[in-house]
Scaffold this active site. Sequence first.
Site, mmCIF file in Angstrom:
data_model
loop_
_atom_site.group_PDB
_atom_site.id
_atom_site.type_symbol
_atom_site.label_atom_id
_atom_site.label_comp_id
_atom_site.label_asym_id
_atom_site.label_seq_id
_atom_site.Cartn_x
_atom_site.Cartn_y
_atom_site.Cartn_z
ATOM 1 N N HIS A 1 -57.760 -33.249 27.373
ATOM 2 C CA HIS A 1 -57.096 -34.241 26.418
ATOM 3 C C HIS A 1 -55.946 -34.794 26.993
ATOM 4 C CE1 HIS A 1 -55.720 -35.962 22.783
ATOM 5 N NE2 HIS A 1 -54.847 -35.472 23.098
ATOM 6 N N THR B 1 -55.349 -31.170 20.593
ATOM 7 C CA THR B 1 -56.724 -31.706 20.565
ATOM 8 C C THR B 1 -57.614 -30.864 21.664
ATOM 9 O OG1 THR B 1 -55.932 -33.769 20.057
ATOM 10 C CG2 THR B 1 -58.196 -33.777 20.848
ATOM 11 N N TYR C 1 -50.377 -28.980 22.944
ATOM 12 C CA TYR C 1 -50.864 -30.208 23.583
ATOM 13 C C TYR C 1 -51.598 -29.571 24.859
ATOM 14 C CZ TYR C 1 -50.626 -34.943 25.887
ATOM 15 O OH TYR C 1 -50.946 -36.409 26.569
ATOM 16 N N THR D 1 -51.997 -33.817 7.551
ATOM 17 C CA THR D 1 -52.815 -33.051 8.657
ATOM 18 C C THR D 1 -53.489 -31.890 7.823
ATOM 19 O OG1 THR D 1 -50.621 -33.137 10.032
ATOM 20 C CG2 THR D 1 -52.132 -31.231 10.503
ATOM 21 N N ASP E 1 -55.654 -33.084 12.867
ATOM 22 C CA ASP E 1 -54.378 -33.649 13.115
ATOM 23 C C ASP E 1 -54.704 -35.176 13.112
ATOM 24 O OD1 ASP E 1 -51.746 -34.332 13.869
ATOM 25 O OD2 ASP E 1 -52.484 -33.737 15.928
ATOM 26 N N ARG F 1 -50.805 -44.076 29.453
ATOM 27 C CA ARG F 1 -49.914 -44.525 30.698
ATOM 28 C C ARG F 1 -50.605 -44.825 32.044
ATOM 29 N NH1 ARG F 1 -48.118 -40.296 27.371
ATOM 30 N NH2 ARG F 1 -49.461 -38.883 28.461
ATOM 31 N N TYR G 1 -44.072 -44.152 20.015
ATOM 32 C CA TYR G 1 -43.889 -42.730 20.478
ATOM 33 C C TYR G 1 -42.780 -42.626 21.684
ATOM 34 C CZ TYR G 1 -46.333 -42.817 24.914
ATOM 35 O OH TYR G 1 -46.455 -42.899 26.392
#
Lengths: 427, 427
Positions: free
Chosen positions: A142, A358, A137, A266, A242, A151, A253
Amino acid sequence: MPIPANDPNRKSWLEVPQDSDFPIQNIPFGVFITKDDVVTIGTRIGNHAVDLGALQQLNYFEGIELTDDMFMQDTLNDFISDGKKTWRLVRNRIAEIFDADNGELRDNKDHRAVVVCSMDEVEMQLPVQIGDYTDFYSSKEHATNVGMMFRDPENALLPNWLHIPVGYHGRSSSIVPSGIPVHRPMGQTVPAGERTPVFGPSRMIDFELETAFITTDVNIMGENMPVHEAEDYIFGMVLMNDWSARDIQKWEYVPLGPFLAKNFATSISPWIVTLDALEPFRTKSPKQTPTPLPYLQQKGKHAFDINLEVSIEPEGVEPTVVSTSNFKYMYWTMSQQLAHHTSNGCRVNSGDMMGSGTISGPTPDSFGSMLELTWSGKNPIKMKDGSERKFINDNDTVIIKGWCKNAETRIGFGEVSSKLLPPFGRK
Amino acid sequence: MPIPANDPNRKSWLEVPQDSDFPIQNIPFGVFITKDDVVTIGTRIGNHAVDLGALQQLNYFEGIELTDDMFMQDTLNDFISDGKKTWRLVRNRIAEIFDADNGELRDNKDHRAVVVCSMDEVEMQLPVQIGDYTDFYSSKEHATNVGMMFRDPENALLPNWLHIPVGYHGRSSSIVPSGIPVHRPMGQTVPAGERTPVFGPSRMIDFELETAFITTDVNIMGENMPVHEAEDYIFGMVLMNDWSARDIQKWEYVPLGPFLAKNFATSISPWIVTLDALEPFRTKSPKQTPTPLPYLQQKGKHAFDINLEVSIEPEGVEPTVVSTSNFKYMYWTMSQQLAHHTSNGCRVNSGDMMGSGTISGPTPDSFGSMLELTWSGKNPIKMKDGSERKFINDNDTVIIKGWCKNAETRIGFGEVSSKLLPPFGRK
């Protein structure tokens, strides 16, 4: 020490179209089924598929220490286990064999007939058996974009992000090569304004523009791989989509991370481009502030200048480019990712795959997902037939391309292309 | 239809100690190395190891359709791929062969010599090659306890928890069988009162009391497995210690879930106890409120009454039991977990493993981790030598045992036992 196979002046006796991703300086590794239904390890020059199993049987690799059936296998795992010295010897030898000035194979019609065929005649497979798949990540842009949307816009980047190449485990069983279609997943989502979930087809299917690297055997359990040695254990890279179901992801999540939102599929490009081939395209990565902890500190150039492009191709309509990004934007490097992954002694084996996360660049047209490009559907993207996309529609094909280019050479990945089908069993 | 191998009245001609986990009604499957250094698939009766490869070579499985080398392999994956009908035929046949009244093998000294030996003479291996490993989070008590400590005591259970068997992907490469020691991991942690991380040995190593189930080939990509059929695709269960580094976990886990806090090691018991053997111990699971979505609804008894016990054995000191729990406390059943996992079309293969999540019961002595038992170190536990434990110390051995028991039969798992060593390369 220069790598002979990278010599930009070398030409091949095999025709290579201008601007091909696969000049003789590339020599990627993959697995394909031949027209005779044999699975073999191979490489690609221009639009020619080269059967390395056949080359080995004809003794073209004599003098390189290889098991007898090294290339007559359905995965590259054993070859990758042999380590960097062997990869380089083999790649250099292939460059020699196909050098325009070398008549050995060029002038042997019988040999050529079993070794070389058209790419149209072969069917590409997954190049490795992926034991474990990790997804990082590592794009700051991103992580910031997603943090703003999912968030808190004021605190988009979580406190650990600048200290850790954040990553999580993905699902190996759902990794498929380019060309395999993918079904829209069913799942639990919470409709806008509601508090309880419903079960049905995801309505927010997204791609994520990523690359991934494939490792050799890195360590035994308990041992770590120092950051300055980590690159020697990376065999090469592929392009990766992905696939993500944003509405499923949003609900599921917390607190353990994405699960069914990701593990339905994927897609990866079938040719592994070696780090050796990418060597001329090394570049600096973004400055890291604050300075990472010592086990993540590295000097020199550890990013790679890889152009990336995503298109959406609705059925029967020309593709529209929706994102233009570059791998060099990544905040954390592959060697930092691998050093971090093994810093606790986690074992990493030959054929394991690690996704970049990403790859979003600094400008809105370089964002690596529809979530970011359309800002969660607020700014739809127009296709060539006038239709609009907030996310991916059924029967759209998503195509990711990647290539490096300097004044002398172009080294490309080809593409990972996959079509989104309606949910399994539906039309 | 009764399963003949479960007949509680059957006795074996092999001696079985009273209260053994492995009476002739168990017949678990595992992989071991014999004293002649041969890897084979086997079972266990009392303290005897039974070489199923040798049994097959001597034609004791005649009439059951099996490939010639089915049991002469180093993993159970192919056997598990054969499906439930074959598992049951083989288990029933083994019960017959070792029935006290059957002289076929009992009276053949030469055959017995190659088929049966003492458990002391064999070395247990991982029973399957685990392609993908998922860990669930299905104990309501555990999720509540962790939520209270890591997040918000007022809203300990996250909104999705009662609707979803929450799970995440783990790391297959770090799964080891009982007996393999584990190194204390290094990692990033944030000292109390600080805001930036340091790198060093974790100071909060914990066990997690879990079980795990092993699947056969469940589906093709895109397809789902309905909840009412899911159990037929579960081969059996093992005990699992999901080693966890709480200080690493606390810092790294947002937003993508636990990663290095978990993937340094996961220990499992070596014998897979079949769902068939556990059949007499079915029981009701806790009432689910709110009613789950239809794809997760099931009728009947889908929990299993499995007693669980965790001990800590400091070096040179007798073990102290620190937790006494039961698998039946789990809120979500294995069939719900598998149905959920495939509800999006995620492919599940033979040899894949799914952990239950920490099994905490309703009372403080039934909590399944030191985090909960000591309430994050506030209430240390006394060992038999008077020393105290907040978490696990170097050179402590953690032992998890599990067994079912009714008036007639005891079916056990043996144990998963593993010692925590200092960080790799340190003393």
